[in-house]
Scaffold this motif. Structure first.
Motif, PDB file in Angstrom:
ATOM      1  N   THR A  97       0.845  -1.193   0.000  1.00 46.45           N
ATOM      2  CA  THR A  97       0.000   0.000   0.000  1.00 46.45           C
ATOM      3  C   THR A  97       0.882   1.245   0.000  1.00 46.45           C
ATOM      4  N   ALA A  98       0.291   2.330  -0.431  1.00 53.53           N
ATOM      5  CA  ALA A  98       1.004   3.610  -0.407  1.00 53.53           C
ATOM      6  C   ALA A  98       1.409   3.962   1.021  1.00 53.53           C
ATOM      7  N   GLU A  99       0.546   3.633   1.989  1.00 51.77           N
ATOM      8  CA  GLU A  99       0.843   3.935   3.391  1.00 51.77           C
ATOM      9  C   GLU A  99       2.060   3.154   3.873  1.00 51.77           C
ATOM     10  N   GLN A 100       2.200   1.907   3.451  1.00 51.76           N
ATOM     11  CA  GLN A 100       3.378   1.116   3.831  1.00 51.76           C
ATOM     12  C   GLN A 100       4.651   1.721   3.259  1.00 51.76           C
ATOM     13  N   VAL A 101       4.589   2.138   2.013  1.00 53.19           N
ATOM     14  CA  VAL A 101       5.762   2.738   1.361  1.00 53.19           C
ATOM     15  C   VAL A 101       6.133   4.029   2.070  1.00 53.19           C
ATOM     16  N   ARG A 102       5.135   4.858   2.357  1.00 53.25           N
ATOM     17  CA  ARG A 102       5.395   6.114   3.083  1.00 53.25           C
ATOM     18  C   ARG A 102       6.023   5.832   4.447  1.00 53.25           C
ATOM     19  N   ALA A 103       5.481   4.866   5.177  1.00 56.93           N
ATOM     20  CA  ALA A 103       5.997   4.530   6.506  1.00 56.93           C
ATOM     21  C   ALA A 103       7.434   4.030   6.421  1.00 56.93           C
ATOM     22  N   ALA A 104       7.739   3.215   5.411  1.00 56.94           N
ATOM     23  CA  ALA A 104       9.113   2.702   5.248  1.00 56.94           C
ATOM     24  C   ALA A 104      10.084   3.840   4.963  1.00 56.94           C
ATOM     25  N   CYS A 105       9.668   4.781   4.135  1.00 56.97           N
ATOM     26  CA  CYS A 105      10.537   5.927   3.807  1.00 56.97           C
ATOM     27  C   CYS A 105      10.717   6.839   5.018  1.00 56.97           C
ATOM     28  N   LEU A 106       9.642   7.103   5.730  1.00 54.11           N
ATOM     29  CA  LEU A 106       9.739   7.945   6.924  1.00 54.11           C
ATOM     30  C   LEU A 106      10.611   7.289   7.990  1.00 54.11           C
ATOM     31  N   ALA A 107      10.469   5.981   8.149  1.00 57.48           N
ATOM     32  CA  ALA A 107      11.291   5.268   9.135  1.00 57.48           C
ATOM     33  C   ALA A 107      12.761   5.339   8.755  1.00 57.48           C
ATOM     34  N   HIS A 108      13.046   5.176   7.483  1.00 59.06           N
ATOM     35  CA  HIS A 108      14.444   5.262   7.029  1.00 59.06           C
ATOM     36  C   HIS A 108      14.993   6.671   7.244  1.00 59.06           C
ATOM     37  N   ASN A 109      14.266   7.661   6.764  1.00 59.02           N
ATOM     38  CA  ASN A 109      14.740   9.046   6.857  1.00 59.02           C
ATOM     39  C   ASN A 109      14.839   9.523   8.299  1.00 59.02           C
ATOM     40  N   GLY A 110      13.985   8.987   9.171  1.00 61.89           N
ATOM     41  CA  GLY A 110      13.973   9.411  10.564  1.00 61.89           C
ATOM     42  C   GLY A 110      14.988   8.708  11.444  1.00 61.89           C
ATOM     43  N   ASP A 111      15.647   7.693  10.919  1.00 63.91           N
ATOM     44  CA  ASP A 111      16.648   6.958  11.695  1.00 63.91           C
ATOM     45  C   ASP A 111      17.957   7.752  11.709  1.00 63.91           C
ATOM     46  N   THR A 113      20.796   6.813  12.047  1.00 66.14           N
ATOM     47  CA  THR A 113      21.905   6.110  11.393  1.00 66.14           C
ATOM     48  C   THR A 113      21.598   5.797   9.927  1.00 66.14           C
ATOM     49  N   HIS A 114      20.665   6.538   9.325  1.00 63.10           N
ATOM     50  CA  HIS A 114      20.229   6.196   7.965  1.00 63.10           C
ATOM     51  C   HIS A 114      21.348   6.231   6.932  1.00 63.10           C
ATOM     52  N   GLU A 115      22.397   7.011   7.184  1.00 63.02           N
ATOM     53  CA  GLU A 115      23.513   7.056   6.230  1.00 63.02           C
ATOM     54  C   GLU A 115      24.257   5.733   6.153  1.00 63.02           C
ATOM     55  N   HIS A 116      24.033   4.865   7.114  1.00 57.75           N
ATOM     56  CA  HIS A 116      24.689   3.557   7.145  1.00 57.75           C
ATOM     57  C   HIS A 116      23.734   2.433   6.763  1.00 57.75           C
ATOM     58  N   MET A 117      22.580   2.807   6.241  1.00 63.09           N
ATOM     59  CA  MET A 117      21.550   1.820   5.908  1.00 63.09           C
ATOM     60  C   MET A 117      21.233   1.858   4.411  1.00 63.09           C
ATOM     61  N   VAL A 118      20.710   0.757   3.900  1.00 62.23           N
ATOM     62  CA  VAL A 118      20.260   0.709   2.508  1.00 62.23           C
ATOM     63  C   VAL A 118      19.062   1.640   2.358  1.00 62.23           C
ATOM     64  N   ARG A 119      19.153   2.547   1.390  1.00 63.06           N
ATOM     65  CA  ARG A 119      18.093   3.537   1.190  1.00 63.06           C
ATOM     66  C   ARG A 119      17.041   2.999   0.209  1.00 63.06           C
ATOM     67  N   PRO A 120      15.764   3.045   0.574  1.00 63.47           N
ATOM     68  CA  PRO A 120      14.723   2.662  -0.380  1.00 63.47           C
ATOM     69  C   PRO A 120      14.718   3.646  -1.550  1.00 63.47           C
ATOM     70  N   ALA A 121      14.791   3.113  -2.775  1.00 62.48           N
ATOM     71  CA  ALA A 121      14.820   3.991  -3.944  1.00 62.48           C
ATOM     72  C   ALA A 121      13.872   3.542  -5.048  1.00 62.48           C
ATOM     73  N   MET A 122      13.270   2.375  -4.878  1.00 62.30           N
ATOM     74  CA  MET A 122      12.350   1.858  -5.882  1.00 62.30           C
ATOM     75  C   MET A 122      11.266   1.051  -5.194  1.00 62.30           C
ATOM     76  N   VAL A 123      10.085   1.075  -5.787  1.00 65.41           N
ATOM     77  CA  VAL A 123       8.988   0.208  -5.354  1.00 65.41           C
ATOM     78  C   VAL A 123       8.733  -0.771  -6.488  1.00 65.41           C
ATOM     79  N   TYR A 124       8.768  -2.057  -6.145  1.00 66.90           N
ATOM     80  CA  TYR A 124       8.502  -3.142  -7.093  1.00 66.90           C
ATOM     81  C   TYR A 124       7.157  -3.769  -6.742  1.00 66.90           C
ATOM     82  N   ILE A 125       6.286  -3.846  -7.730  1.00 70.11           N
ATOM     83  CA  ILE A 125       5.027  -4.571  -7.549  1.00 70.11           C
ATOM     84  C   ILE A 125       4.805  -5.453  -8.767  1.00 70.11           C
ATOM     85  N   SER A 126       3.964  -6.461  -8.610  1.00 68.42           N
ATOM     86  CA  SER A 126       3.563  -7.318  -9.725  1.00 68.42           C
ATOM     87  C   SER A 126       2.089  -7.072 -10.016  1.00 68.42           C
ATOM     88  N   GLN A 127       1.739  -7.082 -11.298  1.00 68.38           N
ATOM     89  CA  GLN A 127       0.338  -6.920 -11.710  1.00 68.38           C
ATOM     90  C   GLN A 127       0.013  -7.996 -12.724  1.00 68.38           C
TER      91      GLN A 127
END
Length: 199
Positions: A97-111, A113-127
């Motif tokens: 969901t869009a809310e999950q993606v937003r939460a994952a990005c906010l959690a990453h940006n708000g950490d 130590t985010h400079e030492h973590m893998v940054r989310p840069a793409m969303v992959y979905i199957s249709q």
């Protein structure tokens, strides 16, 4: 089989550079309502997923996926072999969901130590998803909005896209072309001998 027999002895410069692929490129671009669209042909879904994700991401970036997503479960570590982490999120009926993606990005940006973590840069979905569910027009619109909000790319694995297009007239190729950065039209899982088109 008759058509294969008729073309079997035809000499071509190679898959993707032949007249049949040029004609397919033009038809796909026309169906997308984007004559300028790039259309590239691959022999299989894993190859196209690997290529798109590896080409689009920087070395420290990863791709968000449903925990049931094909790249997370069935591609034998192909994505990770390129050096990019699959950041799996718990899916409901195979969907993010869009809310999950937003939460994952906010959690990453708000950490801190985010400079030492893998940054989310793409969303992959199957249709359709690996569970056979379909993203609605509204769900895809919201996913696109959140990817734009956080500067992520949206990539749709369409290995079974023919089934999705047949089942849902709201989500058509022009809509897909306008609402994601790249998507695929699969042949292998839809009755073709091989082949995927990356748009």
């Amino acid at each position: 089989l008759q058509r294969l027999c008729e073309t079997n002895a035809k000499q071509t410069p190679g898959y993707g550079a032949d007249d049949d692929c040029r004609q397919a490129h033009a038809l796909i671009a026309q169906l997308c309502g984007m004559p300028e669209a790039g259309v590239h042909f691959f022999v299989g879904g894993t190859q196209v997923n690997l290529t798109v994700i590896a080409a689009a991401l920087r070395p420290f970036e990863g791709v968000l996926s449903a925990d049931t997503g094909h790249i997370n479960v069935h591609e034998t570590g192909a994505i990770e072999a390129t050096g990019h982490k699959v950041l799996a999120l718990p899916a409901r009926d195979g969907k993010l969901t869009a809310e999950q993606v937003r939460a994952a990005c906010l959690a990453h940006n708000g950490d801190a130590t985010h400079e030492h973590m893998v940054r989310p840069a793409m969303v992959y979905i199957s249709q359709p998803t690996e569970l056979g569910t379909l993203y609605t027009k509204s769900e895809l619109t919201h996913l696109r909005a959140v990817t734009e909000e956080f500067g992520l790319r949206l990539y749709i694995d369409g290995a079974r896209m023919a089934y999705a297009l047949a089942a849902d007239s709201e989500v058509d190729m022009p809509f897909l072309a306008r609402h994601c950065d790249a998507f695929t039209l699969g042949g292998t899982k839809c009755g073709a001998l091989f082949g995927e088109a990356l748009i």
